[in-house]
Scaffold this motif. Structure first.
Motif, PDB file in Angstrom:
ATOM      1  N   SER A   1       1.125  -1.126   0.028  1.00  0.00           N
ATOM      2  CA  SER A   1      -0.063   0.065   0.018  1.00  0.00           C
ATOM      3  C   SER A   1       1.008   1.279  -0.034  1.00  0.00           C
ATOM      4  O   SER A   1       2.149   1.326   0.195  1.00  0.00           O
ATOM      5  CB  SER A   1      -0.941   0.082   1.128  1.00  0.00           C
ATOM      6  N   GLY A   2       0.399   2.355  -0.212  1.00  0.00           N
ATOM      7  CA  GLY A   2       0.879   3.689   0.037  1.00  0.00           C
ATOM      8  C   GLY A   2       2.119   3.973  -0.930  1.00  0.00           C
ATOM      9  O   GLY A   2       2.067   3.439  -2.354  1.00  0.00           O
TER      10      GLY A   2
ATOM     11  N   ALA B   1       5.640  -7.593   1.753  1.00  0.00           N
ATOM     12  CA  ALA B   1       5.191  -7.234   3.039  1.00  0.00           C
ATOM     13  C   ALA B   1       4.079  -8.290   3.741  1.00  0.00           C
ATOM     14  O   ALA B   1       4.310  -9.268   3.168  1.00  0.00           O
ATOM     15  CB  ALA B   1       3.813  -5.952   2.380  1.00  0.00           C
ATOM     16  N   ARG B   2       3.172  -7.854   4.579  1.00  0.00           N
ATOM     17  CA  ARG B   2       2.641  -9.064   5.343  1.00  0.00           C
ATOM     18  C   ARG B   2       1.432  -9.428   4.519  1.00  0.00           C
ATOM     19  O   ARG B   2       1.078 -10.602   4.488  1.00  0.00           O
ATOM     20  CB  ARG B   2       2.413  -8.700   6.868  1.00  0.00           C
TER      21      ARG B   2
ATOM     22  N   CYS C   1       6.101 -11.465   3.448  1.00  0.00           N
ATOM     23  CA  CYS C   1       7.154 -11.219   4.451  1.00  0.00           C
ATOM     24  C   CYS C   1       6.990 -10.263   5.555  1.00  0.00           C
ATOM     25  O   CYS C   1       6.555  -8.888   5.205  1.00  0.00           O
ATOM     26  CB  CYS C   1       8.593 -11.033   3.621  1.00  0.00           C
ATOM     27  N   ASP C   2       7.326 -10.786   6.945  1.00  0.00           N
ATOM     28  CA  ASP C   2       7.202  -9.680   7.875  1.00  0.00           C
ATOM     29  C   ASP C   2       8.838  -9.015   8.214  1.00  0.00           C
ATOM     30  O   ASP C   2       9.343 -10.067   8.529  1.00  0.00           O
ATOM     31  CB  ASP C   2       6.446 -10.237   9.162  1.00  0.00           C
TER      32      ASP C   2
ATOM     33  N   ASN D   1      11.364   0.271   2.703  1.00  0.00           N
ATOM     34  CA  ASN D   1      10.193   1.263   2.759  1.00  0.00           C
ATOM     35  C   ASN D   1       9.156   0.919   3.945  1.00  0.00           C
ATOM     36  O   ASN D   1       8.229   1.416   4.352  1.00  0.00           O
ATOM     37  CB  ASN D   1       9.461   1.355   1.224  1.00  0.00           C
ATOM     38  N   ALA D   2       9.259  -0.446   4.508  1.00  0.00           N
ATOM     39  CA  ALA D   2       8.199  -0.768   5.327  1.00  0.00           C
ATOM     40  C   ALA D   2       8.331  -0.230   6.747  1.00  0.00           C
ATOM     41  O   ALA D   2       9.256   0.140   7.272  1.00  0.00           O
ATOM     42  CB  ALA D   2       8.457  -2.515   5.772  1.00  0.00           C
ATOM     43  N   GLY D   3       7.031   0.391   7.066  1.00  0.00           N
ATOM     44  CA  GLY D   3       6.868   1.145   8.220  1.00  0.00           C
ATOM     45  C   GLY D   3       5.655   1.344   8.878  1.00  0.00           C
ATOM     46  O   GLY D   3       4.623   1.067   8.278  1.00  0.00           O
ATOM     47  N   VAL D   4       5.685   1.473  10.253  1.00  0.00           N
ATOM     48  CA  VAL D   4       4.510   1.849  11.009  1.00  0.00           C
ATOM     49  C   VAL D   4       4.633   3.043  11.869  1.00  0.00           C
ATOM     50  O   VAL D   4       5.660   3.404  12.213  1.00  0.00           O
ATOM     51  CB  VAL D   4       4.020   0.596  11.749  1.00  0.00           C
TER      52      VAL D   4
ATOM     53  N   ASP E   1      10.274  -0.373  11.728  1.00  0.00           N
ATOM     54  CA  ASP E   1      11.097   0.646  11.078  1.00  0.00           C
ATOM     55  C   ASP E   1      12.557   0.844  11.049  1.00  0.00           C
ATOM     56  O   ASP E   1      13.228   1.225  10.284  1.00  0.00           O
ATOM     57  CB  ASP E   1      10.590   2.032  11.563  1.00  0.00           C
TER      58      ASP E   1
ATOM     59  N   TYR F   1       8.550   6.734  16.574  1.00  0.00           N
ATOM     60  CA  TYR F   1       8.650   6.914  15.172  1.00  0.00           C
ATOM     61  C   TYR F   1      10.039   7.847  15.250  1.00  0.00           C
ATOM     62  O   TYR F   1      10.724   7.731  14.415  1.00  0.00           O
ATOM     63  CB  TYR F   1       7.494   7.473  14.702  1.00  0.00           C
TER      64      TYR F   1
ATOM     65  N   LYS G   1      13.034   6.515  12.952  1.00  0.00           N
ATOM     66  CA  LYS G   1      13.542   7.335  11.807  1.00  0.00           C
ATOM     67  C   LYS G   1      15.024   7.826  11.911  1.00  0.00           C
ATOM     68  O   LYS G   1      15.714   8.054  10.990  1.00  0.00           O
ATOM     69  CB  LYS G   1      12.316   8.231  11.119  1.00  0.00           C
TER      70      LYS G   1
ATOM     71  N   SER H   1       7.904  14.146   4.031  1.00  0.00           N
ATOM     72  CA  SER H   1       7.226  14.971   5.076  1.00  0.00           C
ATOM     73  C   SER H   1       5.530  14.214   5.007  1.00  0.00           C
ATOM     74  O   SER H   1       5.338  13.212   5.650  1.00  0.00           O
ATOM     75  CB  SER H   1       7.065  16.379   4.994  1.00  0.00           C
TER      76      SER H   1
ATOM     77  N   SER I   1      -1.418   8.245   2.279  1.00  0.00           N
ATOM     78  CA  SER I   1      -1.380   6.750   2.245  1.00  0.00           C
ATOM     79  C   SER I   1      -2.219   6.315   3.642  1.00  0.00           C
ATOM     80  O   SER I   1      -2.784   6.961   4.372  1.00  0.00           O
ATOM     81  CB  SER I   1       0.062   6.476   2.578  1.00  0.00           C
TER      82      SER I   1
ATOM     83  N   MET J   1      -1.124   4.838   6.049  1.00  0.00           N
ATOM     84  CA  MET J   1      -0.638   5.444   7.545  1.00  0.00           C
ATOM     85  C   MET J   1      -1.188   6.790   7.604  1.00  0.00           C
ATOM     86  O   MET J   1      -1.427   7.120   8.694  1.00  0.00           O
ATOM     87  CB  MET J   1       0.799   5.521   7.228  1.00  0.00           C
TER      88      MET J   1
HETATM   89  N1  LIG Z   1       2.984   8.949   3.854  1.00  0.00           N
HETATM   90  C1  LIG Z   1       3.929   9.804   4.689  1.00  0.00           C
HETATM   91  O1  LIG Z   1       3.401  10.929   4.618  1.00  0.00           O
HETATM   92  C2  LIG Z   1       5.168   9.387   5.132  1.00  0.00           C
HETATM   93  C3  LIG Z   1       6.136  10.281   5.392  1.00  0.00           C
HETATM   94  C4  LIG Z   1       7.369   9.970   5.983  1.00  0.00           C
HETATM   95  C5  LIG Z   1       7.871   8.885   5.960  1.00  0.00           C
HETATM   96  N2  LIG Z   1       6.968   7.640   5.501  1.00  0.00           N
HETATM   97  C6  LIG Z   1       7.211   6.294   5.376  1.00  0.00           C
HETATM   98  O2  LIG Z   1       7.133   5.688   4.225  1.00  0.00           O
HETATM   99  C7  LIG Z   1       6.821   4.414   4.336  1.00  0.00           C
HETATM  100  C8  LIG Z   1       5.616   3.954   3.644  1.00  0.00           C
HETATM  101  O3  LIG Z   1       4.643   4.328   4.367  1.00  0.00           O
HETATM  102  P1  LIG Z   1       3.058   4.699   3.593  1.00  0.00           P
HETATM  103  O4  LIG Z   1       2.914   6.086   4.177  1.00  0.00           O
HETATM  104  O5  LIG Z   1       3.160   4.400   2.056  1.00  0.00           O
HETATM  105  O6  LIG Z   1       1.971   3.862   4.578  1.00  0.00           O
HETATM  106  P2  LIG Z   1       1.442   2.699   4.237  1.00  0.00           P
HETATM  107  O7  LIG Z   1       0.371   2.556   3.286  1.00  0.00           O
HETATM  108  O8  LIG Z   1       0.806   2.266   5.627  1.00  0.00           O
HETATM  109  O9  LIG Z   1       2.408   1.667   3.865  1.00  0.00           O
HETATM  110  C9  LIG Z   1       3.355   0.678   4.689  1.00  0.00           C
HETATM  111  C10 LIG Z   1       3.872  -0.248   4.150  1.00  0.00           C
HETATM  112  O10 LIG Z   1       4.729  -1.022   5.193  1.00  0.00           O
HETATM  113  C11 LIG Z   1       4.403  -2.306   5.269  1.00  0.00           C
HETATM  114  N3  LIG Z   1       4.681  -3.003   6.405  1.00  0.00           N
HETATM  115  C12 LIG Z   1       4.293  -2.502   7.588  1.00  0.00           C
HETATM  116  N4  LIG Z   1       4.588  -3.387   8.670  1.00  0.00           N
HETATM  117  C13 LIG Z   1       5.494  -4.149   7.924  1.00  0.00           C
HETATM  118  C14 LIG Z   1       5.987  -5.471   8.448  1.00  0.00           C
HETATM  119  N5  LIG Z   1       6.295  -5.723  10.075  1.00  0.00           N
HETATM  120  N6  LIG Z   1       6.733  -6.246   7.651  1.00  0.00           N
HETATM  121  C15 LIG Z   1       6.529  -6.096   6.327  1.00  0.00           C
HETATM  122  N7  LIG Z   1       5.936  -5.009   5.767  1.00  0.00           N
HETATM  123  C16 LIG Z   1       5.279  -4.040   6.748  1.00  0.00           C
HETATM  124  C17 LIG Z   1       2.890  -2.343   4.865  1.00  0.00           C
HETATM  125  O11 LIG Z   1       2.435  -3.625   4.363  1.00  0.00           O
HETATM  126  P3  LIG Z   1       1.549  -4.725   5.495  1.00  0.00           P
HETATM  127  O12 LIG Z   1       0.706  -4.066   6.309  1.00  0.00           O
HETATM  128  O13 LIG Z   1       0.805  -5.598   4.178  1.00  0.00           O
HETATM  129  O14 LIG Z   1       2.657  -5.503   5.920  1.00  0.00           O
HETATM  130  C18 LIG Z   1       2.912  -1.321   3.898  1.00  0.00           C
HETATM  131  O15 LIG Z   1       3.285  -1.919   2.483  1.00  0.00           O
HETATM  132  C19 LIG Z   1       7.052   3.949   6.014  1.00  0.00           C
HETATM  133  O16 LIG Z   1       8.332   3.439   6.166  1.00  0.00           O
HETATM  134  C20 LIG Z   1       6.586   5.296   6.439  1.00  0.00           C
HETATM  135  O17 LIG Z   1       7.336   5.530   7.736  1.00  0.00           O
HETATM  136  C21 LIG Z   1       5.605   8.079   5.236  1.00  0.00           C
END
Ligand SMILES: NC(=O)c1ccc[n+]([C@@H]2O[C@H](COP(=O)([O-])OP(=O)(O)OC[C@H]3O[C@@H](n4cnc5c(N)ncnc54)[C@H](OP(=O)(O)O)[C@@H]3O)[C@@H](O)[C@H]2O)c1
Length: 257
Positions: free
Chosen positions: A19-20, A40-41, A67-68, A95-98, A119, A162, A166, A193, A197, A199
């Motif tokens: 996603s995202g 991803a999971r 994959c987790d 890129n995986a993150g929560v 993360d 977080y 990060k 920033s 998504s 998140m």
């Molecule tokens: N969107 C923003 O504004 C923003 C800003 C700064 C940084 N980021 C970073 O960008 C990255 C992507 O986030 P996003 O904004 O696109 O949010 P998102 O849509 O929630 O995507 C997060 C991705 O990480 C995967 N993930 C989470 N836990 C995981 C695990 N234990 N193992 C494998 N995969 C895992 C999720 O897949 P599953 O749930 O299917 O595992 C998903 O594919 C993250 O690192 C986030 O911190 C985002």
């Protein structure tokens, strides 16, 4: 003239692509000529992403692998599958993150571990198991998704776990970059920033939160879909052959003020 950004024949792995922004990166890398393994999971989501992007780029291979990134045994198995399918890994995008927004006095240890394990430890484990293959070929491009919150903090949104994760990603990027520079491997990070998504959808894309963000951000708006692609492509391609250990903040100017 040589196209410095051409990725024809390259093999990429993206952790966190169900996603995202990871989905956007998958499409961008495929569009530039790379085959991509997406991890991803949620396997059903990965399959849907692979089908959708595969339909746009039928000559590319998009391989979904469950994959987790908190589980080393799952990473070892995922990397084995990628090597079996591709025979090499040129690009790794961690890129995986929560995220969590709980102030430190109320933050449970389990919640802290969930963010740090995904993360930060996820970046360590993925890099550990991919870098040995890159080292053998003396070529590799590792890109870590950090965040502006790895550099700045927020008084109103308490993302303490977080921030720690990060910030750790940014400095882990420097350390690994320094060690592997002589092995033909570059390691860089992007620092987004605010991008829409899963998140951020229900937390930072509310009318009130956006008003606050837009008032501070020099560009006065969040990032649009695709506006991180240029930074990722730069680090993934030979355009960045003499750039390593850097974090490029793609943030509408947020971190300059
Ligand atoms: N969107 C923003 O504004 C923003 C800003 C700064 C940084 N980021 C970073 O960008 C990255 C992507 O986030 P996003 O904004 O696109 O949010 P998102 O849509 O929630 O995507 C997060 C991705 O990480 C995967 N993930 C989470 N836990 C995981 C695990 N234990 N193992 C494998 N995969 C895992 C999720 O897949 P599953 O749930 O299917 O595992 C998903 O594919 C993250 O690192 C986030 O911190 C985002």
């Amino acid at each position: 003239m040589t196209n410095l950004f051409d990725l024809t024949g390259k093999k990429a792995v993206i952790a966190g692509a169900s996603s995202g922004i990871g989905v956007q990166f998958t499409e961008m890398l495929a569009g530039q000529g790379a085959d991509v393994a997406i991890l991803a999971r949620r396997y059903d989501k990965l399959v849907a992403v692979a089908e959708e992007i595969g339909a746009k780029y039928p000559e590319r291979r998009i391989i979904p692998i469950q994959c987790d990134v908190r589980q080393e045994d799952e990473i070892i198995e995922a990397v084995r599958k990628v090597m079996e399918a591709f025979g090499q890994i040129d690009i790794l995008l961690n890129n995986a993150g929560v995220v969590d927004a709980v102030p430190i006095e109320a933050l449970e240890e389990e919640a802290w571990d969930r963010v740090l394990d995904t993360d930060l430890k996820g970046v360590f484990l993925m890099s550990k198991h991919v870098i040995r293959h890159m080292k053998e070929r003396k070529y590799g491009k590792i890109i870590n998704t950090a965040s502006m919150l790895g550099l700045t903090a927020s008084a109103s949104v308490p993302t303490h776990s977080y921030n720690a994760a990060k910030g750790g990603v940014i400095h882990l990027t420097r350390g690994v970059a320094a060690t592997y520079a002589k092995h033909g491997i570059t390691v860089n990070a992007i620092g987004p920033s605010l991008f829409r998504s899963e998140m951020t959808e229900n937390t930072l894309f509310t009318e009130q939160a956006l008003k606050m963000y837009n008032a501070v951000c020099p560009m006065g708006r969040p990032g649009n879909p695709g506006e991180l692609n240029g930074a990722v492509l730069y680090f993934a391609s030979d355009a960045s052959s003499y750039t390593t250990g850097q974090t490029l903040f793609v943030d509408g100017g947020w971190t300059i003020i």
